[in-house]
Design a protein around this motif. Structure first.
Motif, PDB file in Angstrom:
ATOM      1  N   ASP A  61     -38.397  58.842  -7.425  1.00  0.00           N
ATOM      2  CA  ASP A  61     -37.730  57.901  -8.325  1.00  0.00           C
ATOM      3  C   ASP A  61     -36.446  57.332  -7.743  1.00  0.00           C
ATOM      4  O   ASP A  61     -35.910  56.360  -8.255  1.00  0.00           O
ATOM      5  CB  ASP A  61     -37.442  58.595  -9.655  1.00  0.00           C
ATOM      6  CG  ASP A  61     -38.729  59.008 -10.346  1.00  0.00           C
ATOM      7  OD1 ASP A  61     -39.657  58.189 -10.367  1.00  0.00           O
ATOM      8  OD2 ASP A  61     -38.815  60.144 -10.843  1.00  0.00           O
ATOM      9  N   VAL A 126     -47.733  48.729  -4.514  1.00  0.00           N
ATOM     10  CA  VAL A 126     -46.951  49.947  -4.697  1.00  0.00           C
ATOM     11  C   VAL A 126     -47.709  51.110  -4.074  1.00  0.00           C
ATOM     12  O   VAL A 126     -48.936  51.056  -3.922  1.00  0.00           O
ATOM     13  CB  VAL A 126     -46.689  50.246  -6.190  1.00  0.00           C
ATOM     14  CG1 VAL A 126     -45.978  49.097  -6.861  1.00  0.00           C
ATOM     15  CG2 VAL A 126     -47.992  50.555  -6.931  1.00  0.00           C
ATOM     16  N   LYS A 131     -41.843  55.036  -7.715  1.00  0.00           N
ATOM     17  CA  LYS A 131     -41.166  53.978  -8.468  1.00  0.00           C
ATOM     18  C   LYS A 131     -40.875  52.794  -7.553  1.00  0.00           C
ATOM     19  O   LYS A 131     -40.314  52.956  -6.471  1.00  0.00           O
ATOM     20  CB  LYS A 131     -39.872  54.518  -9.067  1.00  0.00           C
ATOM     21  CG  LYS A 131     -39.097  53.493  -9.877  1.00  0.00           C
ATOM     22  CD  LYS A 131     -37.939  54.129 -10.624  1.00  0.00           C
ATOM     23  CE  LYS A 131     -38.448  54.914 -11.814  1.00  0.00           C
ATOM     24  NZ  LYS A 131     -37.344  55.368 -12.697  1.00  0.00           N
ATOM     25  N   THR A 132     -41.251  51.594  -7.996  1.00  0.00           N
ATOM     26  CA  THR A 132     -41.084  50.381  -7.192  1.00  0.00           C
ATOM     27  C   THR A 132     -40.582  49.254  -8.073  1.00  0.00           C
ATOM     28  O   THR A 132     -41.103  49.036  -9.174  1.00  0.00           O
ATOM     29  CB  THR A 132     -42.429  49.968  -6.563  1.00  0.00           C
ATOM     30  OG1 THR A 132     -42.971  51.071  -5.834  1.00  0.00           O
ATOM     31  CG2 THR A 132     -42.248  48.783  -5.627  1.00  0.00           C
ATOM     32  N   ARG A 133     -39.597  48.507  -7.608  1.00  0.00           N
ATOM     33  CA  ARG A 133     -39.126  47.345  -8.354  1.00  0.00           C
ATOM     34  C   ARG A 133     -40.222  46.274  -8.389  1.00  0.00           C
ATOM     35  O   ARG A 133     -40.890  46.029  -7.391  1.00  0.00           O
ATOM     36  CB  ARG A 133     -37.878  46.753  -7.703  1.00  0.00           C
ATOM     37  CG  ARG A 133     -36.627  47.597  -7.874  1.00  0.00           C
ATOM     38  CD  ARG A 133     -35.436  46.854  -7.288  1.00  0.00           C
ATOM     39  NE  ARG A 133     -34.268  47.699  -7.190  1.00  0.00           N
ATOM     40  CZ  ARG A 133     -33.104  47.446  -7.765  1.00  0.00           C
ATOM     41  NH1 ARG A 133     -32.951  46.351  -8.485  1.00  0.00           N
ATOM     42  NH2 ARG A 133     -32.072  48.259  -7.617  1.00  0.00           N
ATOM     43  N   LEU A 161     -34.003  50.297 -14.072  1.00  0.00           N
ATOM     44  CA  LEU A 161     -33.109  51.179 -13.318  1.00  0.00           C
ATOM     45  C   LEU A 161     -31.685  51.092 -13.869  1.00  0.00           C
ATOM     46  O   LEU A 161     -31.221  50.021 -14.259  1.00  0.00           O
ATOM     47  CB  LEU A 161     -33.097  50.782 -11.837  1.00  0.00           C
ATOM     48  CG  LEU A 161     -34.335  51.113 -10.998  1.00  0.00           C
ATOM     49  CD1 LEU A 161     -34.186  50.521  -9.606  1.00  0.00           C
ATOM     50  CD2 LEU A 161     -34.558  52.616 -10.917  1.00  0.00           C
ATOM     51  N   ARG A 193     -34.095  44.623 -12.337  1.00  0.00           N
ATOM     52  CA  ARG A 193     -34.081  46.081 -12.172  1.00  0.00           C
ATOM     53  C   ARG A 193     -35.309  46.753 -12.770  1.00  0.00           C
ATOM     54  O   ARG A 193     -35.381  47.976 -12.868  1.00  0.00           O
ATOM     55  CB  ARG A 193     -32.818  46.667 -12.818  1.00  0.00           C
ATOM     56  CG  ARG A 193     -31.535  46.305 -12.098  1.00  0.00           C
ATOM     57  CD  ARG A 193     -30.359  47.102 -12.649  1.00  0.00           C
ATOM     58  NE  ARG A 193     -29.634  46.390 -13.702  1.00  0.00           N
ATOM     59  CZ  ARG A 193     -29.287  46.923 -14.875  1.00  0.00           C
ATOM     60  NH1 ARG A 193     -29.630  48.170 -15.165  1.00  0.00           N
ATOM     61  NH2 ARG A 193     -28.609  46.222 -15.756  1.00  0.00           N
ATOM     62  N   THR A 195     -38.899  48.320 -13.020  1.00  0.00           N
ATOM     63  CA  THR A 195     -39.725  49.050 -12.047  1.00  0.00           C
ATOM     64  C   THR A 195     -41.065  49.449 -12.645  1.00  0.00           C
ATOM     65  O   THR A 195     -41.233  49.514 -13.871  1.00  0.00           O
ATOM     66  CB  THR A 195     -39.013  50.320 -11.551  1.00  0.00           C
ATOM     67  OG1 THR A 195     -38.943  51.270 -12.637  1.00  0.00           O
ATOM     68  CG2 THR A 195     -37.620  50.018 -11.032  1.00  0.00           C
ATOM     69  N   TYR A 196     -41.989  49.712 -11.742  1.00  0.00           N
ATOM     70  CA  TYR A 196     -43.330  50.190 -12.107  1.00  0.00           C
ATOM     71  C   TYR A 196     -43.604  51.480 -11.351  1.00  0.00           C
ATOM     72  O   TYR A 196     -43.326  51.585 -10.145  1.00  0.00           O
ATOM     73  CB  TYR A 196     -44.383  49.136 -11.749  1.00  0.00           C
ATOM     74  CG  TYR A 196     -45.814  49.605 -11.927  1.00  0.00           C
ATOM     75  CD1 TYR A 196     -46.476  49.444 -13.135  1.00  0.00           C
ATOM     76  CD2 TYR A 196     -46.503  50.218 -10.877  1.00  0.00           C
ATOM     77  CE1 TYR A 196     -47.788  49.876 -13.303  1.00  0.00           C
ATOM     78  CE2 TYR A 196     -47.809  50.646 -11.041  1.00  0.00           C
ATOM     79  CZ  TYR A 196     -48.459  50.484 -12.251  1.00  0.00           C
ATOM     80  OH  TYR A 196     -49.744  50.909 -12.405  1.00  0.00           O
ATOM     81  N   THR A 197     -44.162  52.475 -12.052  1.00  0.00           N
ATOM     82  CA  THR A 197     -44.553  53.743 -11.423  1.00  0.00           C
ATOM     83  C   THR A 197     -45.964  54.082 -11.862  1.00  0.00           C
ATOM     84  O   THR A 197     -46.213  54.270 -13.062  1.00  0.00           O
ATOM     85  CB  THR A 197     -43.611  54.891 -11.835  1.00  0.00           C
ATOM     86  OG1 THR A 197     -42.263  54.507 -11.622  1.00  0.00           O
ATOM     87  CG2 THR A 197     -43.918  56.144 -11.011  1.00  0.00           C
TER      88      THR A 197
END
Length: 458
Positions: A61, A126, A131-133, A161, A193, A195-197
Motif C-alpha cells: 500500500d 496494475v 495499490k496503484t493510482r 490516498l 489521489r 487508487t485501485y487495489t
C-alpha cells in the motif's frame, strides 16, 4: 481507607475508558487498505464481512522504488573488460523485447473532450493486489454549488490516498467510492489521489471501472497482470553466437555428412545440433556438434523438439538432413532481416528454386502468411512456446504452422537459398517416410480433436 477507595475507583475508570476507546476504534473505524474482505456465514440471510489481515507478499500500500542497495548488482560478475559492450547488447535486446511485447507503445491516452469526464481511454495496468493510482481522472464542468463523482469496480477496492479531515470521500476501501466537493479544483485534486487495489490474485485478468457524473458515465478497463521477466539471448559479436543449426536425421548418414561438410566450408565454428532416431545410430563426427540419440523411429517432430530444447542462441536455422549449403547460402541475411524486424518469429527461404509458402484459412478467420518451406530461421523463445507435436511422427510440416496460427508472425524471403541433394532413398527409409492409411487416419482424428477442426483440406 477513603484514599484507597478513590485510587481503586480511578484505576477502574481509567481501564473502562481504555477498553471503550479500543472497542470503539475496532468497531467504528473504516478498514485500512491492508484489509482483505471475505464473505462468511453462508447459512445466514445476511452476509457478514469478516476482516482478515493481508496474507502473502503481494499487497503493497505504500510502494517504494525497487532498490539494489542491500545486495550485489548483477553486473558484478561480468568482467570489466566486457561490461560496456555487454550493456550495449543488452540494451538493444531489451528494446527489441519491448517491441515484441507491445510495451514500447504502451502510452496513456486520455479522453477529455466528449464528456465532462476525463479518464484513461485505453485503461491502465496494475499488478495483482498492489495499490496503484488511477491515472488521468478529472472532471470538467460548469460552476455549480456541489460537484459529485462516483467510481465503481468489481474485482478491487478504491481509496483516496492521504485522506484529510473534512474531505468528502464516501466508500474508502470499498468497491464503490463517491467524492463530493463545492470546489472543482479540490475534487480534481482528490481524483488525482484515487487508487485501485485488486482483491483477487490472478496473473492475468481484467476489471472494468465505471466513472459517473450526473447523467454521464464512462467505462474503462483495468488490466490486472503480473509482470513477466524478460528472456533475453546475448547475441554476442557474430553469427556463431547468434544462430544454431538444427538437423533431424533418420538413416540418411551419407546425406548428413555431405550437409555438415557444406556447413563447415562456410561456417567452420557454428554450432550444429543433430537429433537422431535412426534404427542403428552411427557416430556423427565433427567439431562443435551435439549429437543426441533418441529411441528408434520416434519421429520428425519429436526430434525437432529435442534439438530445439538444447538451443542457447537467439535464433535457430532448420535444415533437413539431405540439404546442402551453397556458395550463396547466407545465414547472416536471415539474422539481418529478423534483427531489423523484431516482430518476426519465422523467416523462410528457398530450397533450390522452390520458395514453398502457403496460407492457412481457418473457419473463424483467415491469415495472410502462415507457412514456409522447410528451410527457415526461427526465433528460439517464440517457437519453443508453440513447439512441435510429437504425436506427428512422419509427414508433418504444415501441422506446425497450424499450431502456430495467430501466435507466430511468419514471412518468406527470396534469395535466401539452400541446395537439395539428389534423392537416394533406400527401401527401408521409404517404408518409414510414407505413412500408411491407418497413420493418416490417426493423424486426422488427432487434428479433429486437438485443433477443434470441422474439416481439413490440404
Amino acid at each position: 481507607m477513603n484514599g484507597s477507595r478513590k485510587i481503586v475507583l480511578i484505576l477502574i475508570l481509567f481501564t473502562v475508558i481504555l477498553l471503550a476507546l479500543f472497542y470503539s476504534d475496532f468497531i467504528w473505524s473504516k478498514p485500512s487498505a491492508h484489509i482483505v474482505r471475505t464473505s462468511s456465514y453462508s447459512n445466514s440471510s445476511k452476509t457478514a464481512n469478516i476482516l482478515k489481515p493481508n496474507i502473502g507478499p503481494f499487497r503493497n500500500d505504500n510502494p517504494t522504488p525497487c532498490s539494489c542497495q542491500k545486495t550485489d548488482p548483477a553486473n558484478k560478475y561480468v568482467s570489466k573488460d566486457e561490461l560496456e559492450e555487454m550493456q550495449k547488447r543488452r540494451a538493444e535486446e531489451f528494446r527489441q523485447h519491448q517491441i515484441r511485447t507491445g510495451r514500447e507503445n504502451d502510452v496513456l491516452i486520455l479522453a477529455p473532450a466528449n464528456t465532462p469526464l476525463q479518464y484513461p481511454i485505453k485503461g491502465f495496468r496494475v499488478t495483482p493486489m498492489n495499490k496503484t493510482r488511477i491515472p488521468g481522472l478529472a472532471l470538467q464542468a460548469e460552476a455549480r454549488p456541489v460537484y459529485k463523482v462516483t467510481l465503481r469496480v468489481q474485482k478491487g477496492l478504491l481509496s483516496v490516498l492521504d485522506e484529510q479531515f473534512g474531505e468528502l470521500v464516501d466508500g474508502q476501501n470499498e468497491k464503490e467510492l463517491s467524492i463530493s466537493s463545492s470546489s472543482l479544483k479540490q475534487l480534481n485534486e482528490l481524483l488525482s489521489r484515487l487508487t485501485y487495489t485488486s482483491t483477487v490474485y490472478h496473473i492475468k485478468t481484467q476489471d472494468l471501472a465505471y466513472f459517473s457524473f450526473d447523467n454521464h458515465e464512462v467505462i474503462f478497463p483495468i488490466e490486472i497482470r503480473r509482470l513477466s521477466v524478460p528472456v533475453l539471448f546475448d547475441p554476442g559479436k557474430d553469427v556463431n553466437s547468434q544462430v544454431t543449426v538444427l538437423i533431424k536425421v533418420f538413416l540418411r548418414y551419407k546425406e548428413l555428412n555431405v550437409l555438415i561438410q557444406s556447413i563447415r566450408s562456410l561456417y567452420p565454428k557454428i554450432k550444429i545440433i543433430v537429433a537422431d532416431d535412426s534404427l542403428e545410430p552411427e557416430k556423427v563426427k565433427g567439431e562443435n556438434i551435439e549429437h543426441y540419440i533418441m529411441p528408434p523411429a520416434q519421429g520428425w517432430f519429436a526430434g525437432r523438439n529435442l534439438a530445439l530444447s538444447q538451443v542457447t542462441t537467439k535464433y535457430f536455422l532448420w535444415v533437413d538432413d539431405d540439404f546442402v549449403f551453397l556458395e550463396n547460402t547466407n545465414i547472416e541475411s536471415f539474422v539481418k532481416i529478423m534483427e531489423a524486424n523484431p516482430e518476426l518469429d519465422v523467416v523462410g527461404g528457398q530450397v533450390e528454386s522452390n520458395q514453398f509458402s502457403f496460407r492457412l484459412e481457418y473457419e473463424e478467420g483467415s491469415s495472410d502468411e502462415d507457412g514456409v518451406v522447410n528451410y527457415f530461421m526461427g526465433r528460439t523463445e517464440a517457437v519453443r512456446k508453440v513447439g512441435f507435436d510429437p504425436f506427428l511422427k512422419r509427414v508433418a510440416h504444415t501441422e506446425f504452422f497450424i499450431d502456430a496460427l495467430g501466435d507466430l508472425l511468419v514471412v518468406t524471403c527470396k534469395d535466401l537459398k539452400i541446395g537439395h541433394q539428389k534423392h537416394s532413398n533406400t527401401n527401408k527409409y521409404s517404408s518409414y517416410r510414407h505413412p500408411s492409411k491407418s497413420d493418416s487416419n490417426a493423424k486426422m482424428t488427432h487434428h479433429f480433436f486437438k485443433n477443434h477442426l470441422k474439416c481439413i483440406k490440404y
